[in-house]
Design an enzyme around this catalytic site. Structure first.
Site, mmCIF file in Angstrom:
data_model
loop_
_atom_site.group_PDB
_atom_site.id
_atom_site.type_symbol
_atom_site.label_atom_id
_atom_site.label_comp_id
_atom_site.label_asym_id
_atom_site.label_seq_id
_atom_site.Cartn_x
_atom_site.Cartn_y
_atom_site.Cartn_z
ATOM 1 N N GLU A 377 14.039 16.349 55.950
ATOM 2 C CA GLU A 377 14.153 16.523 54.410
ATOM 3 C C GLU A 377 13.585 17.671 54.339
ATOM 4 O O GLU A 377 14.787 18.616 54.154
ATOM 5 C CB GLU A 377 13.217 15.274 53.979
ATOM 6 C CG GLU A 377 13.638 15.033 52.488
ATOM 7 C CD GLU A 377 12.774 13.695 52.216
ATOM 8 O OE1 GLU A 377 12.739 13.260 51.030
ATOM 9 O OE2 GLU A 377 12.405 12.923 53.116
ATOM 10 N N GLU A 645 1.543 11.592 51.156
ATOM 11 C CA GLU A 645 2.738 11.064 50.396
ATOM 12 C C GLU A 645 2.413 9.542 49.904
ATOM 13 O O GLU A 645 2.540 9.299 48.686
ATOM 14 C CB GLU A 645 4.049 10.775 51.292
ATOM 15 C CG GLU A 645 5.473 10.127 50.442
ATOM 16 C CD GLU A 645 6.399 10.098 51.342
ATOM 17 O OE1 GLU A 645 7.567 10.069 50.791
ATOM 18 O OE2 GLU A 645 6.396 10.052 52.681
#
Length: 766
Positions: A377, A645
């Site tokens: 990502e 996260e």
């Protein structure tokens, strides 16, 4: 002291090449085919220096990544240049003073050229070659001789190239493969024989993209970490613990045997058996390979890849080799922004939280604000960015960093006005309230903290287009019919999007962005626009309150969620007579959650501020100092050295979260840092006097704290606020920089005081 001083020494500044018209060079690349997707090429040429050099400047950029060498020496200390922009619209250029690199007679210039973000694999959905299939180099060396004459060396058809060098492949996601047996000793020196090298292709048309000097610091190595511990959970696999989750790459100083292939793997965490946990890297292989040319000790680091890691696993050695800590050094890489702010307190875990926030910012400020630095990502997610922007500007001088990234947002805004969910855009994604609004929130927050009106003027049209996009989605009732990521990763929600309905989020952020647009118009002197957009913002707020709140300040037509109440209060979406009831309902929801937050990426940044302003300061402190899930200290209790996260990406009791998204370096929840600076320590900017021309000092003792201190280098100089609590006596120390004023607000109800530059001490009885 009132005495006239002498004149200072003259100051000078220098400009780079400001547009494509200033370039005489051509784009060049190897003429033969790319052997594989992410191959690295080498390019070179000789040239003559005819006299004493007074000044030499190297101007260079690439579609891809470059590293330039002059006469056997790398130019500069930068990495991952020129960085990642929307390449079809804008490419950054770099300027280097290379006067000392040149000598009279024959010289040589060489370059390594990698695919990087331009021609490599980008995006977790399998996107490849998003911008182009072949990296290219653009280079211009301008020499001024002592006699006033000049010469220009440019990238053109005279260069030679090869793909047969030691860097066999290099990938942002997958790592680097290096074969020392294929090195070209002296390839970047004048006496090198390049007859076997191939020609290059050259293109004189520089293309439509703006070529402009990079407006902020490049990526550099800013720190070197030493190994803290070595383990061998599997025979022959040595794991080196850096003691800190970091971003960069390792420098290896290892013994090797000829032909031996050494493998370096990376992980943020270890499995319970001590082996490497790499599931969260998903499709990113993140592995380096080094093949030795000779037996002996070597020093090596990769060139065009980076990793997010705490642990480095080395394997491939002969059985009799015993590792030592000096085999690995952790080279910390990030955009080399100056550190301008500090926060410290009397509480060890709060200090660890601040450290985690800073390390999360360092790891994810690698040329652009990424969501995570380790998996497939590593992109500029707009929702994460807008949540963290204000906090980031307390830690590092990131004004120019954000200003440049907003340029990419303007470049990639869709004709409809929609802002893609990642910038630079590699997939447009859903409409997503709270993500698109980076286009309004970041310019405004950056303006308030820097005083730079250009942040508003440059982005004004982008803001207008975004508000227009919302307007079309809202139609008659001003409630947008919209998609999106929701209150991302809210704990205990049915799915990752959280429980707060998308139309509610859409209306809230539509109102907030329109209000920012109105405020920006006012600052820029656009009086008619300010009036028009203020009327629109007021109408949206009225529609929001009518549709979603009853007369008691209780949510209707939507489930009651903490985030819904938080946004209504933080964005001033409901009338004054409903605020008390809404705040009480928010507190009730927190109490029903056993005193815990139930917020995701959109609600969490504001929760402490909303509770504080509503008079529930003790509850705000309780949330901040909560030890159990979900809370900021919970991850620290599980061993976190960066922001995660998820609140529970890993637990000592249950191990790793089973979800595919499990980053251990994700700065979004670090947005609490804003409240720590502004209220716990007490340095609060004043939007009416941006750039800290006037600011507030509002220290807030609470929780278990007995002291806190923050310092910040503003454009006017150092601001400092520190306090210490002894018994019921609070002592305060405040520094106000030249040409500014501050309003000191005391936590005991004492009348505020406005003070000028200098150091001030206060005491208050609580």
């Amino acid at each position: 002291d009132g005495n006239v001083g002498g004149w200072s020494a003259p100051a000078t500044f220098e400009l780079g090449l400001l547009s494509s018209n200033d370039w005489k060079a051509k784009w060049i690349r190897p003429a033969n085919d790319l052997p594989e997707l992410e191959s690295t090429s080498m390019l070179r040429r000789d040239f003559s220096v005819k006299g004493e050099v007074a000044q030499a400047r190297l101007y260079v950029t690439a579609k891809g990544l470059f590293e330039v060498h002059l006469n056997g020496k790398k130019v500069g200390q930068d990495a991952f240049t020129p960085g990642w922009t929307s390449y079809s619209k804008r490419i950054d250029t770099l300027t280097y003073d290379v006067t000392d690199h040149l000598s009279k007679g024959q010289n040589a210039i060489g370059a390594l050229l990698g695919t990087g973000w331009y021609a490599g694999k980008i995006g977790f959905r399998g996107e490849q070659n998003r911008y182009g299939s072949r990296p290219e180099l653009l280079l211009q060396l301008e020499i001024t001789y002592a006699d006033g004459s000049s010469a220009v060396i440019v990238s053109d058809e005279s260069w030679k190239s090869t793909f047969d060098g030691p860097i066999r492949s290099s990938s942002i996601y997958n790592g680097e493969t290096y074969d020392a047996g294929m090195e070209f000793p002296g390839w970047d020196r004048a006496d090198f024989d390049d007859k076997a090298w191939s020609k290059v292709s050259a293109e004189a048309d520089l293309g439509p993209a703006d070529l402009a000097p990079k407006p902020f610091q490049p990526v550099r190595v800013t720190e070197v970490l030493e190994v803290q511990k070595i383990t061998e959970p599997e025979e022959g696999r040595f794991i080196f613990d850096m003691g800190q989750n970091m971003v960069g790459y390792p420098e290896l100083n290892i013994p090797v045997e000829k032909g031996q292939k050494i493998t370096a793997r990376f992980a943020e965490m270890l499995n319970l058996d001590g082996t490497m946990y790499t599931d969260n890297y998903r499709k990113a292989k993140s592995i380096n390979f080094y093949t030795a040319a000779e037996t002996g000790a070597i020093t090596w680091k990769p060139t065009f890849t980076f990793h997010g890691f705490r642990y480095v696993e080395l394997s491939g050695f002969s059985k009799d080799v015993k590792p030592s800590k000096d085999w690995v050094k952790g080279l910390v890489l990030h955009t080399d922004l100056p550190s301008i702010g500090t926060f410290e307190s009397s509480h060890d875990k709060l200090n660890q939280l601040q450290s985690n926030i800073v390390w999360g910012q360092r790891g994810n400020f690698l040329d652009l604000p990424t969501d995570c630095p380790q998996r497939d990502e590593r992109m500029g997610w707009t929702g994460d960015a807008q949540a963290f922007c204000s906090t980031s500007m307390f830690n590092y001088e990131s004004h120019a960093f954000w200003k440049s990234w907003l340029g990419s947002a303007r470049d990639d805004q869709l004709p409809s006005g929609k802002i893609p969910c990642v910038i630079p855009d590699v997939f447009a994604g859903p409409d997503s309230p709270g993500w698109m609004d980076a286009a309004t929130i970041i310019p405004w927050d950056s303006y308030v903290r820097s005083g730079d009106k250009e942040l508003l003027s440059e982005n004004y049209e982008m803001m207008e287009k975004l508000v227009s996009f919302y307007r079309k989605k809202a139609k008659k009732n001003l409630i947008p019919k919209i998609s999106g990521f929701g209150d991302w990763l809210q704990p205990y929600a049915e799915d990752n999007k959280g429980d707060t309905p998308l139309p509610l989020l859409g209306t809230a952020f539509y109102a907030h962005s329109t209000q920012i647009l109105a405020d920006s118009a006012e600052v820029l002197g656009k009086t008619a626009d300010a009036k028009k957009y203020q009327a629109e913002a007021d109408a949206i707020k009225e529609a929001f309150a009518f549709h979603y709140f009853d007369k008691n300040g209780t949510l209707k037509n939507a489930p009651e969620t903490q985030t819904a109440y938080i946004l209504a209060l933080r964005f001033n979406l409901i009338p004054e007579d409903l605020r008390k009831g809404a705040a009480e309902n928010l507190v009730k929801l927190i109490e029903e959650a056993d005193g815990h937050l139930r917020t995701g990426f959109l609600g969490t940044p504001y929760i402490a501020q909303v509770l504080d302003e509503a008079g529930y300061t003790d509850l705000a402190f309780s949330l901040l100092f909560k030890e159990t899930y979900p809370s900021w200290f919970y991850s620290i209790n599980q061993g976190a050295t960066t922001m995660w996260e998820r609140w529970n990406s890993y637990t000592l009791e249950d191990g790793f979260n089973s979800e595919g998204m499990n980053s251990f370096n994700h700065y979004a929840y670090g947005a609490i840092g804003q409240w720590m600076y502004e209220r716990v320590a007490g340095i609060t900017p004043d939007p009416e006097h941006p750039g800290y021309k006037h600011f507030y000092v509002r220290p807030l003792p609470g929780g278990p704290l007995t002291s806190a201190k923050a310092e910040l280098e503003t454009v006017y100089g150092k601001v400092s606020s520190s306090w210490k609590l002894e018994g019921n006596m609070l002592s305060m120390d405040v520094i106000v920089p030249p040409n500014t004023t501050a309003t000191v607000q005391f936590p005991n109800g004492r009348k505020s005081e406005r003070v000028g530059p200098g150091q001030h001490q206060f005491s208050a009885k609580l």
